[in-house]
Every structure is written in structure tokens, then in C-alpha cells.
Design an enzyme around this catalytic site. Structure first.
Site, PDB file in Angstrom:
ATOM      1  N   SER A 163      37.116  46.749  41.164  1.00  0.00           N
ATOM      2  CA  SER A 163      36.566  47.087  42.469  1.00  0.00           C
ATOM      3  C   SER A 163      35.203  47.753  42.281  1.00  0.00           C
ATOM      4  O   SER A 163      34.455  47.415  41.362  1.00  0.00           O
ATOM      5  CB  SER A 163      37.544  48.008  43.212  1.00  0.00           C
ATOM      6  N   LYS A 171      34.448  44.623  48.436  1.00  0.00           N
ATOM      7  CA  LYS A 171      35.226  45.430  47.505  1.00  0.00           C
ATOM      8  C   LYS A 171      36.262  46.288  48.239  1.00  0.00           C
ATOM      9  O   LYS A 171      37.359  46.533  47.725  1.00  0.00           O
ATOM     10  CB  LYS A 171      34.302  46.311  46.665  1.00  0.00           C
ATOM     11  N   TYR A 198      28.525  43.405  49.766  1.00  0.00           N
ATOM     12  CA  TYR A 198      29.186  43.794  48.515  1.00  0.00           C
ATOM     13  C   TYR A 198      30.227  44.881  48.747  1.00  0.00           C
ATOM     14  O   TYR A 198      31.387  44.761  48.330  1.00  0.00           O
ATOM     15  CB  TYR A 198      28.137  44.268  47.507  1.00  0.00           C
TER      16      TYR A 198
END
Length: 261
Positions: free
Chosen positions: A143, A161, A157
Site C-alpha cells: 500500500s 491505495k 494514487y
């Protein structure tokens, strides 16, 4: 069926993934490894030198319709066909792009990010679950601290995650025989950090840009080999009590995973 553990490692061509691969291959009793990377040039010499390593070129940015056929055939079925089992997924692949503010980012770029960072992981886990159930297997998701920290332009992004963390907890709930954990690797000395200090720095604020430069200049970057060892050891033998947790790689609860097994 071989009793040697079988690990599927993604994003193995460079950075953290390459460090993980070298760590696993150097063990006294190494597992069998199916390693994927978009570019396998750096992996081919290792595959030639290690009978327990199979390398496969996979582009996780491919359209979802292609991933649904590529992942089961080229990765999951390939590992089971060669070694008869799957004991762990170590899902390390990912992309930062697009690094752009929401008002200028293209939806297609967000979709491409999610295919790599999230949807491909869902597909890989889905296809591997029947074999992971047989071995009481493990899923280690790489992660990011960006899942709960916020930087200008990092929307795609960071949210991808965060979705990965939720998937981790959902999987722990739904699959009691499979142990799953999500790990934030810290600010690692990789090509991604070099890009942040370079071209991507133009998107972030001056303060955010200065932060990433200061971490580099102060020697605060994490070595890929250090976090790679923790991730590799978790793939080999993560304890059940950690299932569903999202942890930093250097969390005290992971101290026993920092030493070579």
C-alpha cells in the site's frame, strides 16, 4: 505437489520488488517464485541462474478485458501448472501517474491508474483464491502512506491505495483461511522518488516539493532492501493475528520480520 512454498511476486523488475526477489533467492531454503514485471530484462539472468524462479512479462495497465484472461493464464495457472500450489501473493506493482490536480486530470488517466493499482489486484486475488484456500495462504498488499496522507496532484494514487486497504480488510473478513495484510513501505529510495523530486515536483506546492527533497538530503529515504526483507518475510509466514491490518513497514509489531529467516 511440491511442499516448497510458491510465491507470486508482482512488480519484481526494479525497486522494492527487485529487492524482495533478491532476498527470497538468497535464502537457505528459497521458495519457488513466479515473478512478474512489464520489462523482464533485469530478471532474465536471475531466472537462468535459479531453477526455482519463473519470470513473466505482464502489463497490468492493459484493458480490463485483457487482464481477465492474462492474469489467470499467464500468472495463476502458470504457477499451479509448474509447482502444483500457491502459498502467497506479494502484490507490489503500482504506478503514481497521473500526478495532476483534479480540475485538469483526465478520467482515462485515473482509470489507467486504478487498473494497475487496484483492479488488477482484485482480479489476481480472485483467480488465486481457490489455491490459496488449499494452502491457508497469504496475501501481502504493498500500500502507501499516501492512502491517508494528502499531497497536491496525488488523488488517483492515494485513493487507489486507500481502496487497496479496504480490499485488504474485506478479504480478511470474507476469507478466514487466508491471511491478508497491507503494508505502507515508507518513502523508499526508488525511481518513483526521483521522479517526485524532478518532473512531478512542478505539480506539488513548493512546501511539498521541499519536503521530498529534504528527506533525500537528510538520508531519510528507506532502503529497498530493508522494506523488501519485511515484505518477503510476511509472504513466507505472516501470523494470523495480523490479518486485515494496514501497517507501516517499520511498525513495532513487525520487528520480528526484519531479520533474515
Amino acid at each position: 505437489m511440491s511442499e516448497t512454498p510458491v510465491i507470486i511476486l508482482t512488480g519484481a523488475g526494479r525497486g522494492i520488488g527487485f529487492a524482495i526477489l533478491k532476498y527470497l533467492l538468497a535464502l537457505t531454503n528459497p521458495p519457488n517464485i513466479l515473478a512478474t514485471s512489464r520489462n523482464i530484462t533485469a530478471l532474465e539472468p536471475l531466472a537462468a541462474a535459479h531453477e526455482n524462479l519463473e519470470v513473466v512479462s505482464v502489463d497490468f495497465a492493459a484493458p480490463s478485458s485483457e487482464l481477465k484472461s492474462i492474469i489467470p493464464t499467464a500468472i495463476v495457472n502458470a504457477a499451479v501448472s509448474k509447482w502444483g500450489r500457491i502459498d502467497a501473493l506479494l502484490l507490489n506493482h503500482g504506478v503514481l501517474d497521473p500526478l495532476a490536480k483534479v480540475d485538469v486530470a483526465e478520467l482515462e488517466d485515473w482509470e489507467a491508474n486504478y487498473r494497475v493499482n487496484f483492479f488488477s489486484n482484485v482480479q489476481l486475488i480472485k483467480n488465486a483464491l481457490p489455491d490459496l484456500r488449499k494452502t491457508n495462504g497469504r496475501v501481502v498488499l504493498v500500500s502507501s502512506g499516501a492512502s491517508s496522507l494528502y499531497f497536491t496532484g496525488w488523488g488517483a494514487y492515494g485513493s487507489s491505495k486507500a481502496a487497496l486497504n479496504h480490499l485488504n480488510s474485506t478479504l480478511a473478513l470474507e476469507e478466514p483461511t487466508v491471511t491478508t495484510v497491507a503494508i505502507a513501505p515508507g518513502i523508499v529510495d526508488t525511481d518513483m522518488q526521483a521522479a517526485l523530486r524532478g518532473v512531478h515536483g512542478k505539480v506539488m506546492s513548493s512546501g511539498e516539493n521541499s519536503f521530498f527533497h529534504s528527506v533525500k538530503e537528510s538520508g531519510g529515504l528507506v532502503k529497498p532492501e530493508d522494506v523488501g526483507a519485511v515484505l518477503a518475510n510476511l509472504a513466507l509466514q505472516v501470523e494470523k493475528s495480523l490479518s486485515g491490518k494496514y501497517l507501516n513497514w517499520d511498525d513495532e509489531v513487525l520487528s520480528s520480520y526484519r531479520a533474515k529467516l
